[in-house]
Design a protein around this motif. Sequence first.
Motif, PDB file in Angstrom:
ATOM      1  N   TRP B  35       0.858  -1.172   0.000  1.00  0.00           N
ATOM      2  CA  TRP B  35       0.000   0.000   0.000  1.00  0.00           C
ATOM      3  C   TRP B  35       0.901   1.231   0.000  1.00  0.00           C
ATOM      4  N   TYR B  36       0.626   2.120  -0.949  1.00  0.00           N
ATOM      5  CA  TYR B  36       1.318   3.396  -1.029  1.00  0.00           C
ATOM      6  C   TYR B  36       0.310   4.508  -0.757  1.00  0.00           C
ATOM      7  N   VAL B  37       0.800   5.606  -0.231  1.00  0.00           N
ATOM      8  CA  VAL B  37      -0.044   6.775   0.006  1.00  0.00           C
ATOM      9  C   VAL B  37       0.564   7.981  -0.709  1.00  0.00           C
ATOM     10  N   GLN B  38      -0.293   8.803  -1.239  1.00  0.00           N
ATOM     11  CA  GLN B  38       0.148  10.025  -1.911  1.00  0.00           C
ATOM     12  C   GLN B  38      -0.638  11.188  -1.330  1.00  0.00           C
ATOM     13  N   LEU B  48       3.029   0.285   3.819  1.00  0.00           N
ATOM     14  CA  LEU B  48       3.343  -1.038   4.351  1.00  0.00           C
ATOM     15  C   LEU B  48       3.507  -2.015   3.198  1.00  0.00           C
ATOM     16  N   LYS B  49       4.042  -3.174   3.522  1.00  0.00           N
ATOM     17  CA  LYS B  49       4.269  -4.186   2.492  1.00  0.00           C
ATOM     18  C   LYS B  49       4.151  -5.577   3.111  1.00  0.00           C
ATOM     19  N   TYR B  50       3.799  -6.521   2.265  1.00  0.00           N
ATOM     20  CA  TYR B  50       3.749  -7.915   2.671  1.00  0.00           C
ATOM     21  C   TYR B  50       4.540  -8.745   1.667  1.00  0.00           C
ATOM     22  N   LYS B  58       1.748  -4.492   9.872  1.00  0.00           N
ATOM     23  CA  LYS B  58       1.591  -3.149  10.441  1.00  0.00           C
ATOM     24  C   LYS B  58       2.529  -2.191   9.717  1.00  0.00           C
ATOM     25  N   GLY B  59       1.984  -1.022   9.384  1.00  0.00           N
ATOM     26  CA  GLY B  59       2.786  -0.035   8.690  1.00  0.00           C
ATOM     27  C   GLY B  59       2.935   1.235   9.497  1.00  0.00           C
ATOM     28  N   ILE B  60       3.283   2.299   8.776  1.00  0.00           N
ATOM     29  CA  ILE B  60       3.479   3.580   9.449  1.00  0.00           C
ATOM     30  C   ILE B  60       2.140   4.257   9.711  1.00  0.00           C
TER      31      ILE B  60
END
Lengths: 114, 111
Positions: B35-38, B48-50, B58-60
């Motif tokens: 998942w990326y956020v912009q 985050l990544k799997y 769990k990501g930031i």
Amino acid sequence: DAMVIQNPRYQVTQFGKPVTLSCSQTLNHNVMYWYQQKSSQAPKLLFHYYDKDFNNEADTPDNFQSRRPNTSFCFLDIRSPGLGDAAMYLCATSSVTGSQETQYFGPGTRLLVL
Amino acid sequence: AQSVSQHNHHVILSEAASLELGCNYSYGGTVNLFWYVQYPGQHLQLLLKYFSGDPLVKGIKGFEAEFIKSKFSFNLRKPSVQWSDTAEYFCAVGSASKIIFGSGTRLSIRP
């Protein structure tokens, strides 16, 4: 600290006038990518370099070329920009370890074609 | 061929509401999921990544995602959103030096 650097951040060119966008990285990653992202759309992969090996996406127009003179730098050349090429151009890098890979993106260069 | 579907194009929530953004992918082999956020006016950032192991990642910034192999899904969640979470969220699937992005979900948070 900037890891993937793109210059310039904004580029204005004229219809048909060649333009070059640049990308540099301080991560020493072996893979570098160029994406095109139009407004409210997902990034679209144009091509990538795995070390010196160039990989072009099948639907990338011939108008788009790329150069990677060394590990740190990669350039996107648009030979004859059309109005439809106005977009954000994203550079990304990754280091592939086995089947695991994470891409890190630069801030992008917004291209305007007049 | 690989594909990624994000069914929610625009989600509007109030602050403190819970968030779940859907992501489904189509690919037969081993995949890496992201998942990326912009944020407005900013570049794509990895949330985050799997790759393998625990399917709950769990990501930031309090985000998490759950990989459900049987459903080919990798939904993004956050228990309580903040106004600063206003952004475009992209799910992505990667393999063999290629990442395919979903069409993105725009998240708007009402103060």
